[in-house]
Design a protein around this motif. Structure first.
Motif, PDB file in Angstrom:
ATOM      1  N   UNK A 115       0.858  -1.183   0.000  1.00 50.09           N
ATOM      2  CA  UNK A 115       0.000   0.000   0.000  1.00 50.09           C
ATOM      3  C   UNK A 115       0.893   1.232   0.000  1.00 50.09           C
ATOM      4  N   UNK A 116       0.284   2.399  -0.007  1.00 52.40           N
ATOM      5  CA  UNK A 116       1.070   3.629  -0.041  1.00 52.40           C
ATOM      6  C   UNK A 116       1.772   3.844   1.293  1.00 52.40           C
ATOM      7  N   UNK A 117       2.846   4.624   1.261  1.00 54.37           N
ATOM      8  CA  UNK A 117       3.588   4.923   2.491  1.00 54.37           C
ATOM      9  C   UNK A 117       2.679   5.613   3.503  1.00 54.37           C
ATOM     10  N   UNK A 118       1.853   6.543   3.028  1.00 51.53           N
ATOM     11  CA  UNK A 118       0.976   7.275   3.937  1.00 51.53           C
ATOM     12  C   UNK A 118      -0.040   6.380   4.611  1.00 51.53           C
ATOM     13  N   UNK A 119      -0.798   5.632   3.829  1.00 43.77           N
ATOM     14  CA  UNK A 119      -1.838   4.787   4.409  1.00 43.77           C
ATOM     15  C   UNK A 119      -1.223   3.686   5.267  1.00 43.77           C
ATOM     16  N   UNK A 120      -0.118   3.127   4.803  1.00 50.39           N
ATOM     17  CA  UNK A 120       0.508   2.049   5.553  1.00 50.39           C
ATOM     18  C   UNK A 120       1.063   2.495   6.889  1.00 50.39           C
ATOM     19  N   UNK A 121       1.727   3.648   6.912  1.00 53.76           N
ATOM     20  CA  UNK A 121       2.358   4.109   8.145  1.00 53.76           C
ATOM     21  C   UNK A 121       1.391   4.828   9.074  1.00 53.76           C
ATOM     22  N   UNK A 122       0.413   5.546   8.517  1.00 55.51           N
ATOM     23  CA  UNK A 122      -0.477   6.356   9.350  1.00 55.51           C
ATOM     24  C   UNK A 122      -1.752   5.633   9.769  1.00 55.51           C
ATOM     25  N   UNK A 124       3.244 -10.979   8.175  1.00 56.43           N
ATOM     26  CA  UNK A 124       2.942  -9.888   7.243  1.00 56.43           C
ATOM     27  C   UNK A 124       4.252  -9.302   6.716  1.00 56.43           C
ATOM     28  N   UNK A 125       4.368  -9.215   5.417  1.00 56.52           N
ATOM     29  CA  UNK A 125       5.458  -8.473   4.775  1.00 56.52           C
ATOM     30  C   UNK A 125       4.819  -7.211   4.208  1.00 56.52           C
ATOM     31  N   UNK A 126       4.987  -6.089   4.910  1.00 51.31           N
ATOM     32  CA  UNK A 126       4.308  -4.841   4.557  1.00 51.31           C
ATOM     33  C   UNK A 126       5.231  -4.012   3.672  1.00 51.31           C
ATOM     34  N   UNK A 127       4.823  -3.822   2.414  1.00 51.98           N
ATOM     35  CA  UNK A 127       5.628  -3.098   1.437  1.00 51.98           C
ATOM     36  C   UNK A 127       4.986  -1.741   1.174  1.00 51.98           C
ATOM     37  N   UNK A 128       5.586  -0.707   1.741  1.00 53.95           N
ATOM     38  CA  UNK A 128       5.024   0.640   1.640  1.00 53.95           C
ATOM     39  C   UNK A 128       5.761   1.401   0.541  1.00 53.95           C
ATOM     40  N   UNK A 129       5.069   1.664  -0.543  1.00 52.12           N
ATOM     41  CA  UNK A 129       5.664   2.403  -1.649  1.00 52.12           C
ATOM     42  C   UNK A 129       4.551   2.918  -2.556  1.00 52.12           C
ATOM     43  N   UNK A 130       4.876   3.946  -3.295  1.00 55.42           N
ATOM     44  CA  UNK A 130       3.876   4.540  -4.188  1.00 55.42           C
ATOM     45  C   UNK A 130       3.768   3.758  -5.495  1.00 55.42           C
ATOM     46  N   UNK A 131       4.804   3.002  -5.820  1.00 52.46           N
ATOM     47  CA  UNK A 131       4.777   2.200  -7.044  1.00 52.46           C
ATOM     48  C   UNK A 131       3.677   1.139  -6.948  1.00 52.46           C
ATOM     49  N   UNK A 132       2.947   0.968  -8.028  1.00 51.15           N
ATOM     50  CA  UNK A 132       1.892  -0.044  -8.081  1.00 51.15           C
ATOM     51  C   UNK A 132       2.529  -1.385  -8.446  1.00 51.15           C
ATOM     52  N   UNK A 133       2.539  -2.306  -7.499  1.00 49.82           N
ATOM     53  CA  UNK A 133       3.127  -3.620  -7.756  1.00 49.82           C
ATOM     54  C   UNK A 133       2.162  -4.488  -8.557  1.00 49.82           C
ATOM     55  N   UNK A 134       2.733  -5.419  -9.298  1.00 51.26           N
ATOM     56  CA  UNK A 134       1.954  -6.268 -10.204  1.00 51.26           C
ATOM     57  C   UNK A 134       1.441  -7.481  -9.432  1.00 51.26           C
ATOM     58  N   UNK A 176       8.052  21.156   2.394  1.00 53.71           N
ATOM     59  CA  UNK A 176       7.583  19.996   1.633  1.00 53.71           C
ATOM     60  C   UNK A 176       8.324  18.760   2.132  1.00 53.71           C
ATOM     61  N   UNK A 177       7.595  17.665   2.221  1.00 53.62           N
ATOM     62  CA  UNK A 177       8.131  16.391   2.713  1.00 53.62           C
ATOM     63  C   UNK A 177       7.698  15.331   1.698  1.00 53.62           C
ATOM     64  N   UNK A 178       8.460  14.250   1.593  1.00 60.56           N
ATOM     65  CA  UNK A 178       8.096  13.247   0.590  1.00 60.56           C
ATOM     66  C   UNK A 178       7.199  12.147   1.141  1.00 60.56           C
ATOM     67  N   UNK A 179       6.564  12.386   2.297  1.00 66.45           N
ATOM     68  CA  UNK A 179       5.588  11.417   2.814  1.00 66.45           C
ATOM     69  C   UNK A 179       4.611  12.139   3.732  1.00 66.45           C
TER      70      UNK A 179
END
Length: 302
Positions: free
Chosen positions: A98-105, A123-133, A219-222
């Motif tokens: 999921x996204x970094x924001x939703x996953x962390x917050x 659980x292997x939680x992968x927080x990134x904006x990239x859409x995984x296949x 500005x922050x990147x997350x």
């Protein structure tokens, strides 16, 4: 053909970076591990490790083999988990993206409840904006901020999110409460950098507000970074509305200013339709969102 047992030992050594640690994990002596590694190197006619006083470092050929054994291990773990899924228990690794924001917050702080219900899940939680296949099994299940476009996915809409403006009382006490866009020229705006990968609605709102000639900007990147700055009284932040339940000290300002609605979807591959792990995660997230929405309704309409 390479010996499976030697590959298993190689993988353990590469993962640990040490013959001793790998031997401990495999319940083998260091000399036995060393012999197997030498035999594998001889069968391949190559050197797999550079030996240093501080441990072992993979050679270029070793890196190639480690990539292969890592992929094999992942496939075997997934197969084991899917086999175990066929019985009435929730067991094994679940790769969630999921996204970094939703996953962390939102998600991470609620996971203790899921582990309490299913202590054997991993659980292997992968927080990134990239859409995984998902069909290519880069992840098992995704929570995405738009409807997935890939075929062969089961999808469920979970909720909607809007980006809004929030701050805390100490900031308002010092700088006053903005009422209009023009008032932002007297305030500090905190937002994700508009060049960062994020939902379009959030980026558009940030661009609109930054066009008001705001004199001071962070500005922050997350969104996690934006939230921390806002909670510490640094300014007015653009944040997703789901943060308010866990941070009641946030005060919404300029309520007429908000982003378009952002749909939130849960998706997973069709082939995992009968997975117990997927079902457990889906039911957990759905229940948590329902509970959150109920609590917010009660708070707004006591």
């Amino acid at each position: 053909m390479m010996d499976w047992d030697k590959l298993r030992i190689f993988h353990a050594v590469a993962d640990a970076g040490s013959l001793t640690h790998a031997g401990d994990a495999l319940h083998l002596s260091q000399s036995a591990v060393s012999r197997q590694i030498r035999a594998l190197e001889e069968s391949l006619n190559t050197t797999l490790f550079h030996r240093h006083a501080r441990g072992l470092i993979l050679t270029e050929q070793g890196e190639l083999l480690f990539d292969a054994t890592r992929a094999m291990t992942k496939r075997l773990e997934a197969a084991e988990a899917r086999i175990r899924d066929s019985v009435e228990e929730v067991f094994g690794e679940l790769r969630v993206t999921t996204t970094t924001g939703f996953g962390s917050l939102w998600l991470a702080k609620r996971l203790p409840k899921l582990y309490a219900q299913h202590p054997d899940i991993k659980i292997d939680l992968m927080l990134e904006e990239q859409v995984l296949d998902l069909p290519m099994r880069e992840a098992d299940v995704a929570i995405r901020m738009k409807e997935p476009s890939q075929a062969d996915l089961i999808r469920r809409r979970l909720m909607s999110v809007k980006m809004r403006l929030y701050t805390v009382q100490p900031y308002l006490d010092q700088y006053g409460t903005p009422e209009t866009l023009d008032d932002l020229t007297s305030h500090r705006l905190i937002c994700q950098n508009t060049r960062s990968t994020q939902v379009n609605a959030g980026a558009r709102l940030a661009q609109e507000l930054l066009a008001q000639n705001v004199p001071s900007v962070l500005t922050v990147n997350s969104y996690f970074g934006v939230l921390q700055a806002v909670l510490n009284g640094l300014g007015i932040g653009i944040l997703p509305d789901y943060v308010t339940e866990d941070h009641p000290q946030l005060i919404r300002v300029m309520p007429e200013t908000e982003s378009n609605e952002v749909p939130v979807y849960l998706a997973y591959p069709e082939e995992l339709r009968h997975s117990k792990r997927i079902a457990a995660f889906r039911d957990f997230v759905t229940a948590e969102i329902s509970d959150s929405q109920h609590r917010l309704r009660v708070a707004h309409n006591p």
